[in-house]
Scaffold this active site. Structure first.
Site, short mmCIF file in Angstrom:
data_model
loop_
_atom_site.label_atom_id
_atom_site.label_comp_id
_atom_site.label_asym_id
_atom_site.label_seq_id
_atom_site.Cartn_x
_atom_site.Cartn_y
_atom_site.Cartn_z
N ASN A 214 0.85 -1.20 0.00
CA ASN A 214 0.00 0.00 0.00
C ASN A 214 0.88 1.25 0.00
O ASN A 214 2.11 1.15 -0.06
CB ASN A 214 -0.95 -0.01 1.20
CG ASN A 214 -0.18 -0.10 2.51
OD1 ASN A 214 0.58 0.80 2.86
ND2 ASN A 214 -0.36 -1.20 3.23
N ASP A 283 -4.41 -6.37 5.04
CA ASP A 283 -5.52 -7.14 5.59
C ASP A 283 -5.57 -8.54 4.98
O ASP A 283 -6.13 -9.46 5.55
CB ASP A 283 -6.85 -6.43 5.33
CG ASP A 283 -6.99 -5.19 6.20
OD1 ASP A 283 -6.54 -5.23 7.36
OD2 ASP A 283 -7.51 -4.17 5.70
N LYS A 293 9.01 -17.11 -10.59
CA LYS A 293 8.23 -15.99 -11.12
C LYS A 293 7.05 -16.53 -11.93
O LYS A 293 7.24 -17.43 -12.78
CB LYS A 293 9.14 -15.12 -11.99
CG LYS A 293 8.46 -13.89 -12.54
CD LYS A 293 9.39 -13.12 -13.45
CE LYS A 293 8.61 -12.07 -14.22
NZ LYS A 293 9.40 -11.47 -15.28
N ASP A 310 -4.86 -10.03 12.87
CA ASP A 310 -4.97 -8.64 13.29
C ASP A 310 -4.02 -8.39 14.47
O ASP A 310 -4.25 -8.87 15.59
CB ASP A 310 -6.41 -8.30 13.66
CG ASP A 310 -6.60 -6.80 13.71
OD1 ASP A 310 -5.91 -6.13 14.51
OD2 ASP A 310 -7.41 -6.29 12.93
N ILE A 311 -2.97 -7.63 14.21
CA ILE A 311 -1.94 -7.38 15.23
C ILE A 311 -2.52 -6.56 16.39
O ILE A 311 -2.32 -6.86 17.57
CB ILE A 311 -0.75 -6.61 14.60
CG1 ILE A 311 -0.18 -7.42 13.43
CG2 ILE A 311 0.32 -6.32 15.64
CD1 ILE A 311 0.79 -6.65 12.54
N PHE A 327 -4.82 3.05 14.66
CA PHE A 327 -5.10 4.06 13.65
C PHE A 327 -6.25 3.54 12.80
O PHE A 327 -6.45 2.33 12.70
CB PHE A 327 -3.88 4.32 12.77
CG PHE A 327 -3.01 5.45 13.26
CD1 PHE A 327 -2.24 5.30 14.39
CD2 PHE A 327 -2.97 6.66 12.57
CE1 PHE A 327 -1.45 6.34 14.84
CE2 PHE A 327 -2.17 7.70 13.00
CZ PHE A 327 -1.41 7.55 14.14
N LYS A 341 -13.99 0.23 15.00
CA LYS A 341 -12.69 -0.44 15.26
C LYS A 341 -12.30 -0.30 16.73
O LYS A 341 -11.78 -1.24 17.34
CB LYS A 341 -11.60 0.17 14.37
CG LYS A 341 -11.68 -0.33 12.93
CD LYS A 341 -10.72 0.37 11.99
CE LYS A 341 -10.97 -0.12 10.56
NZ LYS A 341 -10.32 0.62 9.52
N LYS A 345 -12.02 -3.96 18.34
CA LYS A 345 -10.66 -4.42 18.67
C LYS A 345 -10.32 -4.16 20.13
O LYS A 345 -9.20 -4.39 20.57
CB LYS A 345 -9.65 -3.72 17.74
CG LYS A 345 -9.88 -4.00 16.25
CD LYS A 345 -8.70 -3.57 15.39
CE LYS A 345 -9.03 -3.65 13.91
NZ LYS A 345 -7.85 -3.71 13.04
O1 PMT Z 1 2.94 6.00 6.61
P1 PMT Z 1 2.43 7.34 6.12
O2 PMT Z 1 2.65 7.53 4.64
O3 PMT Z 1 2.95 8.49 6.96
O4 PMT Z 1 0.84 7.35 6.28
C1 PMT Z 1 0.28 7.30 7.57
C2 PMT Z 1 -0.89 6.31 7.62
C3 PMT Z 1 -2.03 6.81 6.76
C4 PMT Z 1 -0.44 4.93 7.16
C5 PMT Z 1 -1.29 6.22 9.13
O5 PMT Z 1 -1.68 7.50 9.58
C6 PMT Z 1 -2.43 5.24 9.33
O6 PMT Z 1 -3.60 5.55 9.19
N1 PMT Z 1 -2.07 3.98 9.70
C7 PMT Z 1 -3.03 2.86 9.76
C8 PMT Z 1 -3.37 2.39 8.38
C9 PMT Z 1 -4.30 1.21 8.39
O7 PMT Z 1 -3.90 0.14 8.11
O8 PMT Z 1 -5.52 1.49 8.81
P2 PMT Z 1 -6.72 0.37 8.90
O9 PMT Z 1 -7.94 1.20 9.17
O10 PMT Z 1 -6.71 -0.50 7.71
O11 PMT Z 1 -6.31 -0.49 10.15
C10 PMT Z 1 -6.78 -0.20 11.46
C11 PMT Z 1 -5.72 -0.51 12.48
O12 PMT Z 1 -5.52 -1.93 12.54
C12 PMT Z 1 -4.37 0.12 12.24
O13 PMT Z 1 -3.85 0.56 13.49
C13 PMT Z 1 -3.52 -1.04 11.70
O14 PMT Z 1 -2.14 -0.88 12.07
C14 PMT Z 1 -4.15 -2.22 12.42
N2 PMT Z 1 -4.03 -3.50 11.72
C15 PMT Z 1 -4.63 -3.71 10.53
C16 PMT Z 1 -4.56 -4.95 9.93
C17 PMT Z 1 -3.85 -5.97 10.57
N3 PMT Z 1 -3.74 -7.19 10.04
N4 PMT Z 1 -3.27 -5.75 11.76
C18 PMT Z 1 -3.35 -4.53 12.35
O15 PMT Z 1 -2.79 -4.35 13.43
#
Ligand code: PMT
Length: 409
Positions: A214, A283, A293, A310-311, A327, A341, A345
């Site tokens: 991403n 995700d 390849k 999901d961490i 986030f 969320k 979570k």
């Molecule tokens: O890195 P930059 O370019 O500075 O951009 C910053 C950012 C936009 C990446 C940052 O501000 C941000 O929003 N980070 C979280 C991005 C994200 O994955 O959001 P989400 O809504 O998809 O996930 C929700 C939360 O679950 C996040 O805290 C993510 O770290 C966590 N997660 C998601 C999937 C997973 N398998 N495990 C997780 O822990």
């Protein structure tokens, strides 16, 4: 950089924080901004027009119906002159008047006449700030494009502790001109606190040369790590693949995939008081990746994806869990998805940002966050990520130490 040719119309209203305006004018002028001051009647009880006139180099305006002012149509004249209208401190009274379109003095009339960007730096007692009427007025002004700087959290002149202090003059300047001023000196003390942060994207391999990833640059997570370390915290950063330099005084663990990030974060989390998940973790991951390849064929191809672990949810489910901050990166329904969320979570806090817009979010220098927790919420306006990280940490520290704070903004 200088603010040459920027005309700032500065409205000052009645609040004890008015004494900080002398410093604010000095900072703006230091950057060559031209500052004209308009004071409400109650502001003059806190600081004299003469002081602000001396510092700004312009006569301070206080009257809408002054005979001289009317001759020159001051409110129209000043509104046209201004590149930005900044009201600092902005009292509950002015916020209410502006929200309802009232124009019974020079400053409120100017607001209606101005077509330039408008910034408000509120200052009031924390109970007043939380009052439903004030919050409704703030929402209404936000909906009309008014930008809020602060308020900040902390000890107040009345002896209360909470949200309502006017932001520091340095922060107000930096919010107006985000790329031109350095962030304010840190007053946050995280000495003795250990913070684990995840940053950047993950890469989910398809074959030896291709992967799914991403647009995360890691800037937000690295800014948080830097700000936490500067505030005295012991910081561990689990980083996906980014093009950022390593940070000194910070233990960095590099990973590539979501599965690797899961393992490293879960190993570290029990040894930290706070976890902040700023990484954009995939995700989904390809169900299998080939050793060779994949070859191009003339037919359509399908990729089977399986969900990653999901961490964030796993960290929050630890016994005992660290103070867990997630986030949320959303293209729509920011508040609803973030709050979902937060609940699903079982997080202590979530910082939500828009992605897919022109500014903010992924790979941008600036960002803005809507932060939610069980007892409240708070808006952190668009600003450089270094500064935003500092502000988010101030908020995290406040709720970490006083979880029942209901700092609704
Ligand atoms: O890195 P930059 O370019 O500075 O951009 C910053 C950012 C936009 C990446 C940052 O501000 C941000 O929003 N980070 C979280 C991005 C994200 O994955 O959001 P989400 O809504 O998809 O996930 C929700 C939360 O679950 C996040 O805290 C993510 O770290 C966590 N997660 C998601 C999937 C997973 N398998 N495990 C997780 O822990």
């Amino acid at each position: 950089m200088s603010l040459t040719s920027r005309n700032i119309l500065l409205g000052v209203t009645g609040s004890i924080a008015a004494y900080k305006i002398a410093e604010l004018i000095r900072l703006l002028r230091q950057q060559n901004a031209d500052v004209q001051v308009v004071m409400t009647a109650s502001a003059t009880a806190f600081i004299t027009p003469l002081t602000l006139q001396t510092l700004s180099g312009h006569a301070v305006k206080t009257q809408l119906l002054d005979a001289d002012s009317e001759l020159s149509m001051d409110h129209i004249h000043l509104a046209r002159w201004a590149d930005s209208l900044l009201i600092a401190p902005a009292s509950a009274n002015i916020i209410g008047k502006l929200a309802h379109g009232l124009a019974d003095d020079l400053l409120s009339t100017l607001y209606l006449a101005a077509t330039c960007p408008v910034y408000l730096a509120p200052a009031m007692n924390q109970a007043m700030w939380h009052h439903a009427s004030v919050q409704a007025n703030v929402q209404s002004l936000r909906a009309h494009g008014v930008r809020f700087i602060g308020p900040d959290c902390g000890e107040q002149a009345c002896g209360d502790n909470g949200l309502g202090r006017m932001s520091a003059p340095e922060l107000i300047c930096a919010s107006l001109f985000p790329d031109k001023l350095t962030p304010p000196a840190t007053t946050l003390d995280l000495t003795g606190i250990s913070v684990l942060i995840s940053a950047g994207p993950t890469r989910e391999p398809i074959d030896p040369v291709r992967y799914i990833s991403n647009r995360s640059s890691g800037k937000m997570g690295y800014a948080l790590a830097q700000a936490a370390s500067q505030a005295g915290a012991r910081v561990t950063l689990v980083s996906g693949p980014v093009n950022l330099s390593p940070l000194s005084n910070i233990k960095i663990i590099y990973v590539e995939t979501a599965a690797e990030m899961f393992t490293k974060v879960l190993n570290e989390a029990p040894h930290h008081a706070i976890y902040i998940g700023a990484a954009a973790v995939a995700d989904y991951s390809p169900a299998q990746h080939t050793a060779q390849k994949l070859k191009k064929t003339s037919t359509a191809s399908q990729l089977l994806l399986t969900p990653t672990q999901d961490i964030l949810a796993a960290v929050a489910a630890l016994e005992p869990p660290p103070f867990t901050v997630g986030f949320a990166a959303e293209t729509d329904n920011l508040e609803d998805y973030a709050k979902t969320k937060l609940q699903q979570k079982k997080l202590n806090m979530i910082a939500a940002n828009w992605v897919g817009k022109k500014t903010g979010g992924f790979n941008s220098e600036d960002n803005a966050l809507s932060v939610y927790w069980q007892a409240g919420q708070h808006e952190l306006p668009m600003q450089p990520k270094a500064q935003l990280a500092h502000e988010l940490l101030v908020l995290i520290h406040t709720i970490f130490t006083t979880p029942t704070q209901s700092l609704n903004t």
